[in-house]
Design an enzyme around this catalytic site. Structure first.
Site, PDB file in Angstrom:
ATOM      1  N   GLY A  21       0.733  -1.184  -0.057  1.00 34.79           N
ATOM      2  CA  GLY A  21       0.039  -0.079   0.178  1.00 34.79           C
ATOM      3  C   GLY A  21       0.657   1.313   0.146  1.00 34.79           C
ATOM      4  O   GLY A  21       1.973   1.004   0.506  1.00 34.79           O
ATOM      5  N   GLY A  23       0.203   5.622   1.042  1.00 29.58           N
ATOM      6  CA  GLY A  23      -0.299   6.630   1.443  1.00 29.58           C
ATOM      7  C   GLY A  23       0.056   7.918   1.515  1.00 29.58           C
ATOM      8  O   GLY A  23       1.603   7.949   1.307  1.00 29.58           O
ATOM      9  N   PHE A  25       1.226   9.019   4.051  1.00 32.77           N
ATOM     10  CA  PHE A  25       2.412   9.068   5.115  1.00 32.77           C
ATOM     11  C   PHE A  25       3.394   8.202   4.969  1.00 32.77           C
ATOM     12  O   PHE A  25       4.498   8.306   5.565  1.00 32.77           O
ATOM     13  CB  PHE A  25       1.879   9.009   6.502  1.00 32.77           C
ATOM     14  CG  PHE A  25       0.646   9.813   6.886  1.00 32.77           C
ATOM     15  CD1 PHE A  25       1.007  11.059   7.123  1.00 32.77           C
ATOM     16  CD2 PHE A  25      -0.641   9.443   6.659  1.00 32.77           C
ATOM     17  CE1 PHE A  25      -0.088  11.938   7.625  1.00 32.77           C
ATOM     18  CE2 PHE A  25      -1.859  10.292   7.136  1.00 32.77           C
ATOM     19  CZ  PHE A  25      -1.327  11.630   7.509  1.00 32.77           C
ATOM     20  N   GLY A  26       3.326   7.330   4.097  1.00 33.61           N
ATOM     21  CA  GLY A  26       4.263   6.343   3.710  1.00 33.61           C
ATOM     22  C   GLY A  26       3.924   5.156   2.805  1.00 33.61           C
ATOM     23  O   GLY A  26       3.065   5.354   2.067  1.00 33.61           O
ATOM     24  N   THR A  28       4.151   0.861   2.399  1.00 38.60           N
ATOM     25  CA  THR A  28       4.092  -0.397   3.055  1.00 38.60           C
ATOM     26  C   THR A  28       4.405  -1.612   1.982  1.00 38.60           C
ATOM     27  O   THR A  28       3.681  -1.679   1.056  1.00 38.60           O
ATOM     28  CB  THR A  28       2.744  -0.704   3.742  1.00 38.60           C
ATOM     29  OG1 THR A  28       2.275   0.212   4.424  1.00 38.60           O
ATOM     30  CG2 THR A  28       2.906  -2.121   4.416  1.00 38.60           C
ATOM     31  N   LYS A  45       7.445  -0.862   6.870  1.00 37.16           N
ATOM     32  CA  LYS A  45       6.761   0.516   6.705  1.00 37.16           C
ATOM     33  C   LYS A  45       7.810   1.529   6.657  1.00 37.16           C
ATOM     34  O   LYS A  45       8.605   1.535   7.416  1.00 37.16           O
ATOM     35  CB  LYS A  45       5.906   0.802   7.728  1.00 37.16           C
ATOM     36  CG  LYS A  45       4.677  -0.060   7.909  1.00 37.16           C
ATOM     37  CD  LYS A  45       3.570   0.308   9.132  1.00 37.16           C
ATOM     38  CE  LYS A  45       2.468  -0.584   9.355  1.00 37.16           C
ATOM     39  NZ  LYS A  45       1.695  -0.357   8.113  1.00 37.16           N
ATOM     40  N   ASP A 145      -6.007   6.251  14.056  1.00 36.17           N
ATOM     41  CA  ASP A 145      -6.308   6.008  12.754  1.00 36.17           C
ATOM     42  C   ASP A 145      -6.975   4.697  12.390  1.00 36.17           C
ATOM     43  O   ASP A 145      -6.724   3.882  11.691  1.00 36.17           O
ATOM     44  CB  ASP A 145      -5.042   6.006  11.723  1.00 36.17           C
ATOM     45  CG  ASP A 145      -5.176   6.324  10.123  1.00 36.17           C
ATOM     46  OD1 ASP A 145      -6.565   6.474   9.839  1.00 36.17           O
ATOM     47  OD2 ASP A 145      -4.456   5.673   9.424  1.00 36.17           O
TER      48      ASP A 145
END
Length: 495
Positions: A21, A23, A25-26, A28, A45, A145
């Protein structure tokens, strides 16, 4: 923020397999740990700060290390992934976490689904989530979250697992100005699940409760959280007309998602208690009424014996009753085919009596302990005390589950956890109630391989446990005189 290309092998150990994934913020990844037997899968991550100047990186590193310590502590819970490693490489931060085989809740709750969850199914799901979230809140942390994609259904046992904590994402959003002050560029969270105070950078325990409530509403209405309408006058979520729901459950959901955090449940435990009250109460199988005095005991009953053999044969286990008028307890213990041996103990930490199983020849003697200690707090507070002491007093302690139960004809709590005992993995079932400023504890401990063998007998012993409703003032004063000053909750966890 653009992510730099990631090396195929990180820290000369973690081999990247595929992208899972991406997103705000970072990123994965799924990876292999090349230094562990069998090269098991793990989660990588990657977080890259929005700015890479020296001050931002230095503060980001401190924040990252602190949040990693938090994740390592929370990972002691069986339904939170374990943190395996954390490090910085090429001005980017990395977390290595346990891989949880299974699926996330987007596969169970989706606008594309042909059928919404029923009220009973939704209540069960929310209780599952809140039980894990309650542990997080007890450790004084906020998830930040919670959403469908951050809750996985573990394939091995069908339990939910909370992943992807929001706090660590701060390392990618902070900016250090010329005066050295730090500010966040965006709020941590996901639209639809993030209440107003969290979007302004001021999350609270009740912010997590809001997110769980939105999951419940989405499960029953089939409408995505960010698409649910809000009242123009109050900003409250409008949803009831889109679901078949009882007034009691609807009121709980409404309280979970109030726009004003002051009108919401304060934390996960408060919401959990109201939801559990919607379930039918499980009562004890033995309803014998007894009258006994009370205080300061620890009845230690070993559940070892040949109970494994007893449970696997047609022979019926006969129970005898142990009564102690002075200590105010009554409990049943196996008498045949093999009788457990009784031995009185010196009351160093409240211990009074021990029932052991003869001819037990492995490394650990299975035990059931019943303890009574003075305690002046609430049931919810006692649970927090237990979890803290379990984590500090037991080696490699890991919480497996926690729930409300009935003990001694009263509502109490239950915690199941594992620990290490000189290389042997143990499993514990601990139940307790509060009565007359006392906490009454029943604890079953067994080698993990023998835990299920003796569990039914241990539970029957727990079901038979009784205390008197009226406390002996003489014994109370005696116990208070022996107690050390300044300690409200002493020796709660019995090993």
């Amino acid at each position: 923020m653009s992510q730099q290309p990631i090396a195929q092998v990180l820290a000369q150990r973690y081999k990247i397999i595929k992208l899972i994934g991406r997103g705000a913020f970072g990123v994965t990844f799924l990876a292999e740990d090349m230094q562990r037997p069998g090269n098991p899968h793990c989660i990588v991550k990657q977080f890259q700060p929005i700015h890479t100047d020296e001050n931002t990186l230095r503060i980001g590193k401190n924040l990252f290390d602190r949040e990693a310590e938090t994740l390592e502590k929370l990972g002691k819970h069986d339904q939170i992934p374990q943190l395996l490693a954390h490090f910085e490489e090429n001005q980017q931060f990395y977390l290595i976490q346990e891989y949880i085989p299974g699926h996330d809740l987007t596969q169970e709750i989706s606008p594309k689904s042909s059928q919404n969850l029923t009220e009973a199914e939704t209540i069960k799901l929310l209780i599952e989530i809140l039980e894990v979230l309650d542990f997080i809140h007890q450790q004084q942390h906020i998830h930040r979250d919670i959403k469908l994609s951050n809750i996985r259904r573990r394939s091995s046992d069908n339990k939910i697992v909370l992943i992807d904590f929001g706090a660590v994402k701060q390392v990618t959003t902070q900016v250090v100005n010329q005066n050295g002050n730090v500010r966040l560029t965006v709020g941590i969270g996901t639209p639809g699940y993030m209440p107003s105070e969290q979007s302004q950078g001021q999350p609270r325990f009740s912010s997590d409760v809001y997110a769980v409530g939105m999951i419940g509403i989405q499960a029953m209405t089939g409408v995505a959280a960010h698409l649910l309408p809000q009242s123009q006058n109050t900003s409250e979520i409008i949803w009831r007309q889109q679901a078949e729901v009882s007034d009691k459950f609807a009121a709980i959901l409404d309280k979970m998602v109030r726009y004003d955090f002051r009108q919401r449940y304060l934390n996960a435990d408060e919401a959990l208690q109201d939801l559990q009250n919607l379930l039918p109460v499980q009562s004890n199988s033995n309803n014998i009424k007894i009258a006994l005095p009370i205080l300061g005991i620890v009845a230690v009953i070993a559940a070892g014996l040949g109970i494994g053999n007893l449970l696997n044969t047609p022979e019926k286990i006969e129970f005898a009753e142990y009564k102690n008028q002075e200590l105010a307890i009554q409990i049943k213990y196996p008498e045949s085919p093999q009788k457990w041996q009784l031995r009185k103990l010196a009351p160093i930490r409240g211990e009074r009596v021990e029932f052991t199983v003869p001819n037990k020849d492995d490394n650990f003697q299975e035990l059931v302990k019943v303890s009574i200690r003075e305690y002046s707090g609430t049931l919810a507070e006692s649970k927090q005390e237990f979890i803290r002491e379990i984590n500090t007093e037991y080696s490699q302690a890991k919480i497996v589950s926690e729930s409300k139960v009935t003990l001694g004809l009263k509502t109490g709590y239950e915690i199941v956890f594992t620990s290490d005992n000189r290389g042997n993995e143990l499993k514990h079932l601990q139940r307790w109630i509060l009565q007359n400023d006392q906490v009454y504890i029943v604890n079953y401990s067994a080698d993990v391989d023998d835990y299920n063998r003796f569990l039914s007998v241990a539970k029957e012993m727990m079901d038979s446990f009784r205390v008197e409703s009226q406390i002996s003032s003489l014994l109370l004063n005696k116990e208070r005189g022996a107690r050390q000053g300044g300690v409200r909750f002493r020796g709660l966890v019995e090993k």
